[in-house]
Design a protein around this motif. Structure first.
Motif, PDB file in Angstrom:
ATOM      1  N   SER A   1       0.817  -1.221   0.000  1.00 25.30           N
ATOM      2  CA  SER A   1       0.000   0.000   0.000  1.00 25.30           C
ATOM      3  C   SER A   1       0.845   1.263   0.000  1.00 25.30           C
ATOM      4  O   SER A   1       0.341   2.360  -0.249  1.00 25.30           O
ATOM      5  N   SER A   2       2.143   1.131   0.278  1.00 26.84           N
ATOM      6  CA  SER A   2       3.016   2.305   0.316  1.00 26.84           C
ATOM      7  C   SER A   2       3.172   2.938  -1.056  1.00 26.84           C
ATOM      8  O   SER A   2       3.392   4.146  -1.164  1.00 26.84           O
ATOM      9  N   ASP A   3       3.073   2.127  -2.108  1.00 32.51           N
ATOM     10  CA  ASP A   3       3.103   2.677  -3.458  1.00 32.51           C
ATOM     11  C   ASP A   3       1.664   3.025  -3.818  1.00 32.51           C
ATOM     12  O   ASP A   3       0.905   2.197  -4.333  1.00 32.51           O
ATOM     13  N   THR A   4       1.295   4.274  -3.546  1.00 31.56           N
ATOM     14  CA  THR A   4      -0.113   4.673  -3.683  1.00 31.56           C
ATOM     15  C   THR A   4      -0.587   4.589  -5.130  1.00 31.56           C
ATOM     16  O   THR A   4      -1.751   4.237  -5.386  1.00 31.56           O
ATOM     17  N   GLU A   5       0.285   4.898  -6.093  1.00 34.90           N
ATOM     18  CA  GLU A   5      -0.128   4.821  -7.502  1.00 34.90           C
ATOM     19  C   GLU A   5      -0.441   3.375  -7.875  1.00 34.90           C
ATOM     20  O   GLU A   5      -1.474   3.088  -8.508  1.00 34.90           O
ATOM     21  N   ARG A   6       0.436   2.469  -7.494  1.00 35.93           N
ATOM     22  CA  ARG A   6       0.198   1.056  -7.811  1.00 35.93           C
ATOM     23  C   ARG A   6      -1.082   0.561  -7.158  1.00 35.93           C
ATOM     24  O   ARG A   6      -1.890  -0.142  -7.799  1.00 35.93           O
ATOM     25  N   ALA A   7      -1.252   0.912  -5.870  1.00 39.21           N
ATOM     26  CA  ALA A   7      -2.448   0.460  -5.156  1.00 39.21           C
ATOM     27  C   ALA A   7      -3.718   0.975  -5.844  1.00 39.21           C
ATOM     28  O   ALA A   7      -4.701   0.230  -5.999  1.00 39.21           O
ATOM     29  N   ALA A   8      -3.703   2.239  -6.264  1.00 42.15           N
ATOM     30  CA  ALA A   8      -4.877   2.813  -6.928  1.00 42.15           C
ATOM     31  C   ALA A   8      -5.128   2.136  -8.271  1.00 42.15           C
ATOM     32  O   ALA A   8      -6.281   1.843  -8.637  1.00 42.15           O
ATOM     33  N   LEU A   9      -4.056   1.878  -9.039  1.00 39.13           N
ATOM     34  CA  LEU A   9      -4.208   1.220 -10.337  1.00 39.13           C
ATOM     35  C   LEU A   9      -4.712  -0.208 -10.183  1.00 39.13           C
ATOM     36  O   LEU A   9      -5.569  -0.669 -10.962  1.00 39.13           O
ATOM     37  N   MET A  10      -4.177  -0.932  -9.177  1.00 38.84           N
ATOM     38  CA  MET A  10      -4.625  -2.312  -8.964  1.00 38.84           C
ATOM     39  C   MET A  10      -6.104  -2.338  -8.594  1.00 38.84           C
ATOM     40  O   MET A  10      -6.867  -3.206  -9.056  1.00 38.84           O
ATOM     41  N   HIS A  11      -6.515  -1.392  -7.773  1.00 35.62           N
ATOM     42  CA  HIS A  11      -7.931  -1.320  -7.387  1.00 35.62           C
ATOM     43  C   HIS A  11      -8.793  -0.979  -8.600  1.00 35.62           C
ATOM     44  O   HIS A  11      -9.861  -1.581  -8.831  1.00 35.62           O
ATOM     45  N   ALA A  12      -8.307  -0.024  -9.417  1.00 39.67           N
ATOM     46  CA  ALA A  12      -9.076   0.393 -10.594  1.00 39.67           C
ATOM     47  C   ALA A  12      -9.195  -0.747 -11.598  1.00 39.67           C
ATOM     48  O   ALA A  12     -10.230  -0.891 -12.278  1.00 39.67           O
ATOM     49  N   SER A  13      -8.141  -1.559 -11.704  1.00 40.30           N
ATOM     50  CA  SER A  13      -8.184  -2.663 -12.665  1.00 40.30           C
ATOM     51  C   SER A  13      -9.273  -3.674 -12.336  1.00 40.30           C
ATOM     52  O   SER A  13      -9.704  -4.437 -13.207  1.00 40.30           O
ATOM     53  N   GLU A  14      -9.717  -3.674 -11.079  1.00 40.17           N
ATOM     54  CA  GLU A  14     -10.761  -4.612 -10.666  1.00 40.17           C
ATOM     55  C   GLU A  14     -12.150  -3.990 -10.674  1.00 40.17           C
ATOM     56  O   GLU A  14     -13.148  -4.708 -10.573  1.00 40.17           O
ATOM     57  N   THR A  15     -12.217  -2.666 -10.772  1.00 42.55           N
ATOM     58  CA  THR A  15     -13.521  -2.002 -10.666  1.00 42.55           C
ATOM     59  C   THR A  15     -13.954  -1.277 -11.946  1.00 42.55           C
ATOM     60  O   THR A  15     -15.144  -1.109 -12.188  1.00 42.55           O
ATOM     61  N   VAL A  16     -12.996  -0.838 -12.745  1.00 41.44           N
ATOM     62  CA  VAL A  16     -13.333  -0.092 -13.962  1.00 41.44           C
ATOM     63  C   VAL A  16     -13.896  -1.053 -15.017  1.00 41.44           C
ATOM     64  O   VAL A  16     -13.355  -2.154 -15.231  1.00 41.44           O
ATOM     65  N   THR A  17     -14.943  -0.615 -15.695  1.00 41.48           N
ATOM     66  CA  THR A  17     -15.582  -1.452 -16.723  1.00 41.48           C
ATOM     67  C   THR A  17     -15.379  -0.925 -18.136  1.00 41.48           C
ATOM     68  O   THR A  17     -15.512  -1.678 -19.101  1.00 41.48           O
ATOM     69  N   ASP A  18     -15.067   0.356 -18.286  1.00 36.83           N
ATOM     70  CA  ASP A  18     -14.876   0.933 -19.613  1.00 36.83           C
ATOM     71  C   ASP A  18     -13.628   0.319 -20.263  1.00 36.83           C
ATOM     72  O   ASP A  18     -12.521   0.400 -19.698  1.00 36.83           O
ATOM     73  N   PRO A  19     -13.753  -0.285 -21.438  1.00 39.15           N
ATOM     74  CA  PRO A  19     -12.625  -0.985 -22.073  1.00 39.15           C
ATOM     75  C   PRO A  19     -11.418  -0.081 -22.344  1.00 39.15           C
ATOM     76  O   PRO A  19     -10.277  -0.489 -22.121  1.00 39.15           O
ATOM     77  N   ASP A  20     -11.661   1.139 -22.859  1.00 43.05           N
ATOM     78  CA  ASP A  20     -10.550   2.040 -23.165  1.00 43.05           C
ATOM     79  C   ASP A  20      -9.800   2.447 -21.901  1.00 43.05           C
ATOM     80  O   ASP A  20      -8.562   2.478 -21.867  1.00 43.05           O
ATOM     81  N   GLU A  21     -10.559   2.806 -20.870  1.00 41.06           N
ATOM     82  CA  GLU A  21      -9.934   3.203 -19.599  1.00 41.06           C
ATOM     83  C   GLU A  21      -9.184   2.033 -18.979  1.00 41.06           C
ATOM     84  O   GLU A  21      -8.087   2.192 -18.431  1.00 41.06           O
ATOM     85  N   LEU A  22      -9.796   0.849 -19.082  1.00 44.19           N
ATOM     86  CA  LEU A  22      -9.159  -0.340 -18.529  1.00 44.19           C
ATOM     87  C   LEU A  22      -7.849  -0.648 -19.256  1.00 44.19           C
ATOM     88  O   LEU A  22      -6.853  -1.055 -18.640  1.00 44.19           O
TER      89      LEU A  22
END
Length: 627
Positions: free
Chosen positions: A86-107
């Motif tokens: 969790s110390s790498d906040t960018e990685r943590a945010a991206l990993m979370h987004a990869s599991e929640t974002v549904t838009d194909p382009d954004e993903l």
């Protein structure tokens, strides 16, 4: 990357920085050095706070990410691995987004960024950092609350290293590390791809990891390329040059002033006198920086006792019956021993020295001490044993109840406390001052055996150097636990290895041990072995101390005899040189001067032979000890 421009800063009216200026480029590994109390940690804080200031004398590179260890990891239910990731906040945010974002382009963009930042190797990289800092693989899934404060500080360090900021700020990072962790961190910093600014008094770290030295002296900052030793050499050369220039200037000033004094009143010389007065006025003083004197440490030994001073025989050591930390321990300590105790944190080094010092009862086996033996024991844990509300005088008075007030103040002054500091309450003393007080109280016992468990964590480099001199002058035996390789190499000639429930003499020196520790780390990295437990430290040899002692009895006698002979010959040479230094000798008694010269040649040849015999005996001892 970092620019400090004309920075002036006061704290509670005390000037710490006065027009300080420095520039640090990207990729530099910089060691920030200076005496305790000069403001190094304050400067790091000002650099951190500069991110929130729009108009500051400190500027950080545009869009640069800064990282530091603010405090220990919270004692939460989160696992050590999750906390680090969790110390790498960018990685943590991206990993979370990869599991929640549904838009194909954004993903797709998210996955591209995850690939670019090598996010998928995060767990393996975090595990490598954590094990390098001393955690076992089984620790990674444990809750943070299960670890002590010192280990949670390591976890915080692991987190900031994992985040890999563009500018990494570290304040005494080895304070909570053992020798193995310090060796790993040294290699990690050397290979770190971004910029590092670290405060450290660890000479080995400053010599082997940094590319530049940032010195805070006399309220100014100066940047020097190279490591600590190269800075120290250059500084000595600059001081010598400044002293020579000042001596030359003083002579010139005296010559001009002499002319003015002689001819100022004479009309015929008035113009020349006035010219020299103007020259004197324009002459800028060359100021030699005052060297702050480090008060020496002293460890007077009590009367010499017959060896062995102390023996552990087939002993089990630990805190609970049936749960020994160390088993079947057989070790001995003799008068001339200088032993560094190595092994990863948690293996039982402190348990061993506490048992030798008598602070822990043996669970099994025998503990035998020489009659009248006095053991002096120092540990960082003892800092909490100093009595708040009392000062250095009170502590000495308790140990010397029959001493007069004058004698007590003299003792406290010898420890290194002036009148003001002598009356300062313990809670107001710095960490280094508390260490000095504890070491001074330990020395008052005049011990035959001196046990030091991490004595340098709060000492600056000059104080560590003073401690080295004191230990080398000390006539008793020394047992030393330290992460400071420079201190250990300068004072110890043998190692004990504590590893996997065993404590025994180690067949090798510190360089051998550090090389094996780093090789084990490299092997784990090369093979990807981050899921198994860390590779064990090198095994202890089978021979016990008593075996080594018996095998080397004759050799040690030869070494002692050579040392006595060298000491006598050096004394004779000094007396002879004093006679030959008499400038009237050669005219007054040519025959005597010729005889003394021949005697000197004979003594010099004898000393060379004694030194050669000492070297041969020392090499024979090392070979016999390793056999």
């Amino acid at each position: 990357m970092l620019t400090i421009d004309n920075l002036t800063y006061r704290i509670q009216g005390r000037l710490l920085l006065d027009g300080a200026t420095a520039r640090i480029a990207s990729g530099w590994k910089v060691g920030l050095i200076g005496r305790n109390g000069t403001g190094k940690s304050t400067l790091l804080r000002l650099i951190r706070e500069s991110l929130q200031e729009t108009d500051s004398a400190i500027r950080i590179g545009k869009a640069a990410k800064m990282g530091w260890v603010a405090q220990e990891v919270e004692a939460s239910d989160r696992t050590l691995m999750d906390e680090t990731l969790s110390s790498d906040t960018e990685r943590a945010a991206l990993m979370h987004a990869s599991e929640t974002v549904t838009d194909p382009d954004e993903l797709a963009e998210i996955h591209e960024r995850l690939m670019t930042t090598d996010a998928w190797s995060g767990e393996a990289r975090a595990a490598s950092i954590l094990t390098g800092l001393g955690f076992s693989q089984s620790d990674l899934s444990r809750a943070c609350r299960e670890f002590s404060g010192g280990w949670r500080m390591r976890a915080a360090l692991a987190g900031v290293l994992f985040a890999e900021p563009d500018l990494l700020l570290l304040d005494e990072p080895t304070n909570y590390l053992d020798l193995e962790g310090a060796a790993w961190l040294e290699a990690y910093i050397r290979q770190y791809p971004q910029t590092v600014l670290l405060v450290s008094h660890d000479r080995e770290l400053l010599n082997n990891s940094v590319t530049h030295i940032l010195a805070l002296e006399n309220l100014k900052l100066t940047v020097h390329p190279g490591n600590y030793d190269s800075w120290q050499k250059k500084r000595a050369e600059q001081l010598a040059l400044a002293q020579a220039q000042k001596t030359k200037q003083d002579k010139q000033r005296a010559h001009l002033q002499s002319f003015v004094d002689r001819f100022r009143a004479k009309a015929s010389k008035a113009t020349q006198a006035q010219s020299r007065i103007k020259m004197l006025e324009k002459m800028q003083d060359i100021v030699i920086p005052l060297e702050e004197r480090t008060h020496p440490f002293e460890f007077p030994a009590s009367e010499e006792l017959a060896s062995p001073l102390f023996v552990l025989d087939d002993a089990d050591l630990g805190y609970r019956e049936g749960e020994p930390v160390l088993r079947n321990t057989s070790l001995r300590v003799d008068n001339d021993d200088r032993i560094a105790i190595v092994g990863a944190n948690g293996q039982g080094k402190s348990t061993l020295v506490k048992s030798i010092a008598g602070r822990l009862k043996l669970l099994d086996g025998n503990r035998v001490s020489a009659p009248k033996v006095e053991i002096g024991y120092f540990s960082q844990d003892q800092l909490d044993e100093l009595n708040e509300g009392e000062n250095a005088l009170d502590h000495v008075r308790r140990m010397r109840p029959a001493a007069t007030e004058g004698q007590i103040r003299s003792i406290v002054a010898n420890i290194g406390f002036n009148r003001d500091k002598a009356e300062t309450k313990v809670e107001k003393l710095s960490g280094g001052e508390k260490v000095r007080l504890l070491l001074g109280l330990t020395a008052l016992k005049k011990p035959n055996i001196l046990i030091l468990d991490e004595p340098t964590s709060h000492l600056d480099i000059d104080s560590r150097e003073a401690l080295i001199h004191a230990l080398n002058d000390y006539e008793g035996a020394v047992l030393l636990i330290t992460h400071d390789v420079y201190l250990a190499e300068a004072t110890a000639d043998r190692l004990w290895l504590v590893n996997e429930g065993q404590a025994a003499p180690y067949d090798g020196d510190l360089s051998d041990y550090r090389a094996l520790v780093l090789a084990a780390d490299k092997t784990r990295a090369d093979t990807g072995n981050t899921k198994g437990d860390p590779a064990p430290a090198p095994p202890a040899p089978k021979r016990s101390d008593s075996d080594v002692r018996r095998a080397t009895t004759d050799i040690r006698k030869r070494i002692s005899a050579s040392e006595r002979e060298m000491e006598k010959l050096r004394g004779d040479l000094a007396n002879l040189d004093a006679k030959l230094a008499d400038p009237t000798l050669y005219d007054r008694d040519p025959a005597e001067s010729q005889k003394l010269g021949a005697d000197r040649d004979r003594l010099r040849a004898a000393l060379d032979s004694a030194e050669e015999a000492w070297i041969e005996a020392s090499e024979a001892y090392e070979q016999a000890a390793r056999a």
